[in-house]
Design an enzyme around this catalytic site. Structure first.
Site, PDB file in Angstrom:
ATOM      1  N   HIS A   1       0.825  -1.230   0.000  1.00 25.68           N
ATOM      2  CA  HIS A   1       0.000   0.000   0.000  1.00 25.68           C
ATOM      3  C   HIS A   1       0.853   1.272   0.000  1.00 25.68           C
ATOM      4  O   HIS A   1       0.413   2.306   0.494  1.00 25.68           O
ATOM      5  CB  HIS A   1      -0.931   0.065   1.236  1.00 25.68           C
ATOM      6  CG  HIS A   1      -1.812  -1.125   1.417  1.00 25.68           C
ATOM      7  ND1 HIS A   1      -1.887  -1.805   2.604  1.00 25.68           N
ATOM      8  CD2 HIS A   1      -2.651  -1.749   0.581  1.00 25.68           C
ATOM      9  CE1 HIS A   1      -2.749  -2.811   2.487  1.00 25.68           C
ATOM     10  NE2 HIS A   1      -3.218  -2.789   1.258  1.00 25.68           N
TER      11      HIS A   1
ATOM     12  N   GLU B   1      -4.981   6.162  -4.759  1.00 22.59           N
ATOM     13  CA  GLU B   1      -3.766   5.511  -5.267  1.00 22.59           C
ATOM     14  C   GLU B   1      -3.538   5.802  -6.753  1.00 22.59           C
ATOM     15  O   GLU B   1      -2.396   5.959  -7.185  1.00 22.59           O
ATOM     16  CB  GLU B   1      -3.852   4.003  -4.999  1.00 22.59           C
ATOM     17  CG  GLU B   1      -3.761   3.724  -3.495  1.00 22.59           C
ATOM     18  CD  GLU B   1      -4.065   2.300  -3.099  1.00 22.59           C
ATOM     19  OE1 GLU B   1      -3.135   1.518  -2.960  1.00 22.59           O
ATOM     20  OE2 GLU B   1      -5.252   1.977  -2.911  1.00 22.59           O
TER      21      GLU B   1
END
Ligand code: AMP
Length: 397
Positions: free
Chosen positions: A180, A385
């Protein structure tokens, strides 16, 4: 410049086209069931949505369909493929072969395919298939690899090494890589902007709590430690993943249950976590419902999750020698007041003054849930993201 962000899975391909001048998403969508009967593309653009039900035997056909959708008369947002300045590809694992966002060359492609597949056998081969398809369809367009692990490349050796024979670390690359990274990077930078400080001035713990969860210590804008490990099985317990567990207990469990090594790891990835503890679900909404109805194991699963996350907050404050901000993000971090309260309660000794009323409000964008006079700020920041991948790709060019 317009950048296409591609996130390819084994039978799926998600994309966003982002205008870098405004950082607005011009179009987005995803192909599903690639290589399987019943494949379709759901595409959005110009405020409209269109579903293309079309056979997609492979990722090349899928990406061709995406390009056609981007040029569609109704939902299309570009006239020709040349308007796409570059493509940023999300790659889960880099090993120690790539430390930062990398422009694709034949050598880079070779390293990706020959060295990294065994580190993320479900994800990296699929991403490489998507990448090859894009190169075939857009041979002149620059392609960048943006790794989930890059943000963690700044961890010091003492943080990323396991206590194994150093020679084995060197020979096999067994160490903590984290996950992540694009999300931890994005929310830590957004927190600094929100607080009106430079990242260099801040010690932040970022809690990316979703289906997979990881917690990072971000000191002066750089990741100095993170909870996920060699693979995304490590750290706190998750939806179906166990999180950290004594290696001897794994061997013991495998023997008792008659599982091979590989099957034991699959068990830890798929049958454990809050789903295993509660016996109800991996979804925190179901756990909240269960706990409200008095289901003790749902309550226990939620308690374990908050408790384990809280332990990382304390550990990382100690590791950094201070704490200015805690950030919550991703599905659970952005949407579960319960979990946020469980993590932040009794942290007054660290300088956290939590505002329970504020925490229960739903707010779009960045939400400050600590009291105005709290020394440590607690923020909820929606992650993005795709935008990080687009920014990284643009910066590389
Ligand atoms: P992500 O992996 O970031 O997409 O997060 C997905 C997870 O977020 C789901 O599996 C749920 O457990 C959790 N989630 C989403 N919405 C809520 C909500 N309103 N309350 C609690 N948990 C939620």
């Amino acid at each position: 410049m317009k950048i296409l962000v591609v996130n390819a899975g084994s039978s799926s391909l998600k994309y966003q086209l982002i205008d870098m001048e405004t950082e607005k998403v011009l179009a987005k969508g995803g192909c599903e069931r690639i290589g399987i009967e019943g494949s379709f593309l759901k595409a959005k653009g110009n405020g409209l949505e269109k579903v293309y039900e079309q056979a997609m035997p492979n990722h090349k056909v899928a990406i061709e369909l995406v390009i056609n959708a981007l040029r569609d008369e109704g939902i299309g947002v570009i006239k020709s493929m040349e308007e796409i300045g570059a493509v940023g590809h999300r790659i889960v694992a880099s090993g120690e072969y790539f430390k930062k966002t990398t422009l694709v060359t034949p050598e880079v492609l070779k390293t990706l395919e020959e060295k990294t597949f065994e580190l993320a056998p479900l994800h990296n081969p699929a991403a490489a298939t998507g990448l090859r398809a894009c190169i075939e369809v857009m041979p002149k367009t620059p392609m960048a690899l943006v790794f989930d692990t890059s943000f963690h490349a700044t961890m010091p050796e003492k943080a990323y090494l396991y206590g194994i024979d150093y020679n084995d670390y060197k020979a096999y690359g067994v160490r903590r890589y984290g996950a992540h990274g694009t999300s931890h990077k994005f929310v830590s930078q957004e927190a600094a902007k929100y607080l009106g400080k430079k990242p260099e001035q801040l010690k932040i713990v970022t809690c990316h709590l979703g289906n997979g969860s990881s917690i990072s210590a971000v000191d002066g804008g750089k990741c100095v430690d993170t909870s996920m490990g060699f693979t995304p099985l490590a750290g706190v317990l998750m939806g179906t993943r166990s999180g950290d567990i004594d290696a001897s207990a794994v061997e013991f469990l495998a023997r008792k249950k008659g599982l091979s090594h590989a099957d034991a790891v699959t068990y830890l990835n798929k049958k454990c976590g809050v789903a295993g503890i509660s016996g109800v679900s991996s979804d925190f909404r179901d756990l909240d419902d269960g706990a409200k109805k008095g289901n003790k194991r749902c309550e226990l699963a939620l308690d374990m999750f908050s408790y384990q996350t809280k332990k990382y907050v304390g550990a990382y404050a100690a590791a950094m020698g201070g704490l200015d901000c805690i950030v919550f993000t991703a599905g659970i971090g952005e949407n579960s007041p319960n979990v946020r309260e469980g993590v932040c309660e009794n942290l007054e000794f660290l300088g956290v003054k939590f505002d329970k009323n504020e925490n229960n409000l739903r707010v779009d964008g960045i939400h400050e849930i600590s009291a105005k006079d709290s020394k440590v700020k607690v923020l909820v920041i929606p992650t993005n993201e795709e935008l990080v991948i687009a920014r990284e790709t643009a910066a590389l060019l």
